[in-house]
Design a protein around this motif. Sequence first.
Motif, mmCIF file in Angstrom:
data_model
loop_
_atom_site.group_PDB
_atom_site.id
_atom_site.type_symbol
_atom_site.label_atom_id
_atom_site.label_comp_id
_atom_site.label_asym_id
_atom_site.label_seq_id
_atom_site.Cartn_x
_atom_site.Cartn_y
_atom_site.Cartn_z
ATOM 1 N N VAL A 199 11.599 13.485 11.896
ATOM 2 C CA VAL A 199 11.624 12.652 10.695
ATOM 3 C C VAL A 199 12.068 11.248 11.081
ATOM 4 C CG1 VAL A 199 12.672 12.264 8.432
ATOM 5 C CG2 VAL A 199 12.136 14.596 9.170
ATOM 6 N N CYS A 200 11.235 10.267 10.783
ATOM 7 C CA CYS A 200 11.573 8.857 10.993
ATOM 8 C C CYS A 200 11.620 8.191 9.624
ATOM 9 C CB CYS A 200 10.539 8.174 11.892
ATOM 10 S SG CYS A 200 10.425 8.877 13.546
ATOM 11 N N PHE A 201 12.768 7.633 9.255
ATOM 12 C CA PHE A 201 12.980 7.165 7.895
ATOM 13 C C PHE A 201 13.740 5.845 7.896
ATOM 14 C CE2 PHE A 201 16.529 9.614 9.334
ATOM 15 C CZ PHE A 201 17.655 9.058 8.765
ATOM 16 N N ASP A 202 13.725 5.166 6.769
ATOM 17 C CA ASP A 202 14.501 3.951 6.603
ATOM 18 C C ASP A 202 15.950 4.335 6.307
ATOM 19 O OD1 ASP A 202 12.400 2.173 6.980
ATOM 20 O OD2 ASP A 202 11.765 2.336 4.890
ATOM 21 N N ASP A 203 16.816 4.107 7.268
ATOM 22 C CA ASP A 203 18.225 4.497 7.135
ATOM 23 C C ASP A 203 18.988 3.396 6.398
ATOM 24 O OD1 ASP A 203 20.526 5.929 7.389
ATOM 25 O OD2 ASP A 203 20.694 5.736 9.563
ATOM 26 N N MET A 215 0.840 -1.197 0.000
ATOM 27 C CA MET A 215 0.000 0.000 0.000
ATOM 28 C C MET A 215 0.878 1.251 0.000
ATOM 29 S SD MET A 215 -2.815 -1.037 2.862
ATOM 30 C CE MET A 215 -3.573 0.579 2.714
ATOM 31 N N PRO A 216 0.507 2.298 -0.727
ATOM 32 C CA PRO A 216 1.295 3.527 -0.704
ATOM 33 C C PRO A 216 1.180 4.208 0.647
ATOM 34 C CG PRO A 216 -0.771 3.859 -1.873
ATOM 35 C CD PRO A 216 -0.678 2.394 -1.581
ATOM 36 N N PRO A 217 2.200 4.970 1.057
ATOM 37 C CA PRO A 217 2.141 5.652 2.344
ATOM 38 C C PRO A 217 1.033 6.688 2.367
ATOM 39 C CG PRO A 217 3.985 6.451 1.027
ATOM 40 C CD PRO A 217 3.427 5.257 0.308
ATOM 41 N N GLU A 218 0.477 6.906 3.544
ATOM 42 C CA GLU A 218 -0.570 7.909 3.685
ATOM 43 C C GLU A 218 0.003 9.285 3.412
ATOM 44 O OE1 GLU A 218 -2.350 7.614 7.459
ATOM 45 O OE2 GLU A 218 -3.151 5.613 7.148
ATOM 46 N N PRO A 219 -0.788 10.181 2.792
ATOM 47 C CA PRO A 219 -0.282 11.517 2.488
ATOM 48 C C PRO A 219 0.024 12.286 3.764
ATOM 49 C CG PRO A 219 -2.657 11.401 2.138
ATOM 50 C CD PRO A 219 -2.188 9.987 2.376
ATOM 51 N N PHE A 220 1.031 13.123 3.681
ATOM 52 C CA PHE A 220 1.427 13.966 4.792
ATOM 53 C C PHE A 220 0.436 15.100 4.922
ATOM 54 C CE2 PHE A 220 4.114 17.760 5.898
ATOM 55 C CZ PHE A 220 4.185 17.479 7.245
ATOM 56 N N ASP A 221 -0.174 15.245 6.099
ATOM 57 C CA ASP A 221 -1.187 16.269 6.335
ATOM 58 C C ASP A 221 -0.509 17.532 6.812
ATOM 59 O OD1 ASP A 221 -3.344 17.798 6.881
ATOM 60 O OD2 ASP A 221 -4.068 16.599 8.571
ATOM 61 N N THR A 222 -0.401 18.529 5.948
ATOM 62 C CA THR A 222 0.286 19.769 6.301
ATOM 63 C C THR A 222 -0.599 20.750 7.040
ATOM 64 O OG1 THR A 222 -0.279 20.700 4.150
ATOM 65 C CG2 THR A 222 1.840 19.598 4.352
ATOM 66 N N LYS A 266 7.261 21.093 0.065
ATOM 67 C CA LYS A 266 7.593 20.176 -1.034
ATOM 68 C C LYS A 266 8.559 19.093 -0.562
ATOM 69 C CE LYS A 266 6.842 23.362 -4.905
ATOM 70 N NZ LYS A 266 7.485 24.104 -6.024
ATOM 71 N N ALA A 267 9.560 19.499 0.220
ATOM 72 C CA ALA A 267 10.549 18.539 0.701
ATOM 73 C C ALA A 267 9.923 17.527 1.652
ATOM 74 C CB ALA A 267 11.701 19.280 1.390
ATOM 75 N N LEU A 268 9.024 17.994 2.521
ATOM 76 C CA LEU A 268 8.353 17.091 3.451
ATOM 77 C C LEU A 268 7.418 16.130 2.718
ATOM 78 C CD1 LEU A 268 7.493 19.575 6.346
ATOM 79 C CD2 LEU A 268 9.124 17.688 6.459
ATOM 80 N N ASP A 269 6.706 16.651 1.729
ATOM 81 C CA ASP A 269 5.807 15.797 0.942
ATOM 82 C C ASP A 269 6.597 14.700 0.226
ATOM 83 O OD1 ASP A 269 3.350 16.855 1.582
ATOM 84 O OD2 ASP A 269 3.430 18.379 0.021
ATOM 85 N N ALA A 270 7.744 15.075 -0.353
ATOM 86 C CA ALA A 270 8.558 14.102 -1.075
ATOM 87 C C ALA A 270 9.095 13.038 -0.128
ATOM 88 C CB ALA A 270 9.704 14.812 -1.787
ATOM 89 N N LEU A 271 9.496 13.461 1.065
ATOM 90 C CA LEU A 271 10.029 12.509 2.038
ATOM 91 C C LEU A 271 8.932 11.571 2.528
ATOM 92 C CD1 LEU A 271 12.864 12.085 3.190
ATOM 93 C CD2 LEU A 271 12.184 13.431 5.182
ATOM 94 N N ALA A 272 7.746 12.120 2.776
ATOM 95 C CA ALA A 272 6.628 11.285 3.222
ATOM 96 C C ALA A 272 6.206 10.304 2.135
ATOM 97 C CB ALA A 272 5.446 12.170 3.626
ATOM 98 N N THR A 273 6.241 10.744 0.892
ATOM 99 C CA THR A 273 5.878 9.869 -0.214
ATOM 100 C C THR A 273 6.838 8.691 -0.329
ATOM 101 O OG1 THR A 273 4.905 11.716 -1.429
ATOM 102 C CG2 THR A 273 5.502 9.769 -2.714
ATOM 103 N N GLY A 290 8.022 7.128 2.087
ATOM 104 C CA GLY A 290 7.762 6.206 3.182
ATOM 105 C C GLY A 290 8.161 6.700 4.554
ATOM 106 N N ALA A 291 8.770 7.871 4.634
ATOM 107 C CA ALA A 291 9.171 8.416 5.926
ATOM 108 C C ALA A 291 7.958 8.946 6.688
ATOM 109 C CB ALA A 291 10.193 9.527 5.736
ATOM 110 N N ARG A 292 8.059 8.963 8.001
ATOM 111 C CA ARG A 292 7.056 9.604 8.841
ATOM 112 C C ARG A 292 7.596 10.961 9.268
ATOM 113 N NH1 ARG A 292 6.125 5.539 13.569
ATOM 114 N NH2 ARG A 292 8.365 5.274 13.229
ATOM 115 N N VAL A 293 6.824 11.991 9.033
ATOM 116 C CA VAL A 293 7.291 13.340 9.332
ATOM 117 C C VAL A 293 6.245 14.080 10.154
ATOM 118 C CG1 VAL A 293 8.768 13.482 7.301
ATOM 119 C CG2 VAL A 293 6.401 14.228 7.145
ATOM 120 N N SER A 294 6.726 14.966 11.016
ATOM 121 C CA SER A 294 5.855 15.778 11.863
ATOM 122 C C SER A 294 6.523 17.134 12.046
ATOM 123 C CB SER A 294 5.652 15.089 13.220
ATOM 124 O OG SER A 294 4.880 15.888 14.097
ATOM 125 N N VAL A 295 5.771 18.216 11.820
ATOM 126 C CA VAL A 295 6.370 19.552 11.877
ATOM 127 C C VAL A 295 5.411 20.543 12.514
ATOM 128 C CG1 VAL A 295 5.533 20.180 9.573
ATOM 129 C CG2 VAL A 295 7.558 21.328 10.510
#
Length: 317
Positions: free
Chosen positions: A288-292, A1-8, A51-58, A60-65
């Motif tokens: 930012v939580c990401f696959d390292d 499944m694609p990652p959920e969109p980042f809610d800005t 834009k950078a946060l959206d790309a990172l979330a897309t 698969g990263a989890r982001v919160s700002v």
Amino acid sequence: MPPEPFDTGALRPAQDPPKRDGLSLRGSRRSGRRLPKRAAIGRRSFTSTLKALDALATSGARVSVRINDLDRGTSVLAGDDFVTLPIAGLGVVPLLVEVAAAMEAGTLDGFEIIDRAILPRVDVGGVWQHLKAPALPVIDLAVLTASAGDTLAANALLRRVGLPAVRARIEQLGLSRTALLDGFRDERGPDDAPHVALGSAGELAELFAALVNSQAVSPGVSAQVAEWLSLNHDLSLVASATGLDPFSHENDEHGLLFINKTGRDAGVRVEAGVLAGPRAGVSYALIVCFDDLSIMHRVRAHEVFRTLGTELMEYVF
């Protein structure tokens, strides 16, 4: 499944700020200079950050700002800022608040000596493990914790004040999505907490705003913790855009006030702080939580922080 969109959430345009009291830590750093209104409008956009946060979330990263304007007391940018995520070493900020509060209350002597021989060995970060001095006073351990991310010093403070006291302090601060779970360890076993600390970008930004507005426990406690955090050497993420000297940025000649704390763990990068210039002041937090999986995955995560830093500088100047 694609990652959920980042809610800005909503990127709200700021309005002319009302006069507010209580920004004593910033007052001496702010001049009367203001940008022309036309130029100011162009500097209020966080388009590149979004834009950078959206790309990172897309990816698969989890982001919160979360970004708050300190003069208005309102949110400038919020995206998934209510989500609780691992915050690694940034979890020591409530610990420092408890240490400062205990010192102010007289229940903890800042010059009480703690011997590191009583502590389990931990090598994941810091400088005390490399020093010849086997014992240091509480107040110096607080400086090492805030300035160098010293895990052994943080564990010493946590052992002295106790995890229950820190959790009670977190509750007293009104932080329902923040928790210090454990001390620092080289390895985490099945019986250990999975993370040092958890938190949300919204609460972290509010906590830093409370520190500079003298509202965290008391004006004295707020000032002490802000002073410790102003010594932080890690200016490699959001703070890289400030151009400040990592080892000497308490009194910037250009009137920039800055305090911050970072957190790092495998696949976790987080920073929260306060940035104030001649035009505006903000408190901010980014998790930012990401696959390292590779250096490039890590570099992409770091670039988001630097993009945010650049746009924050444009906002406050």
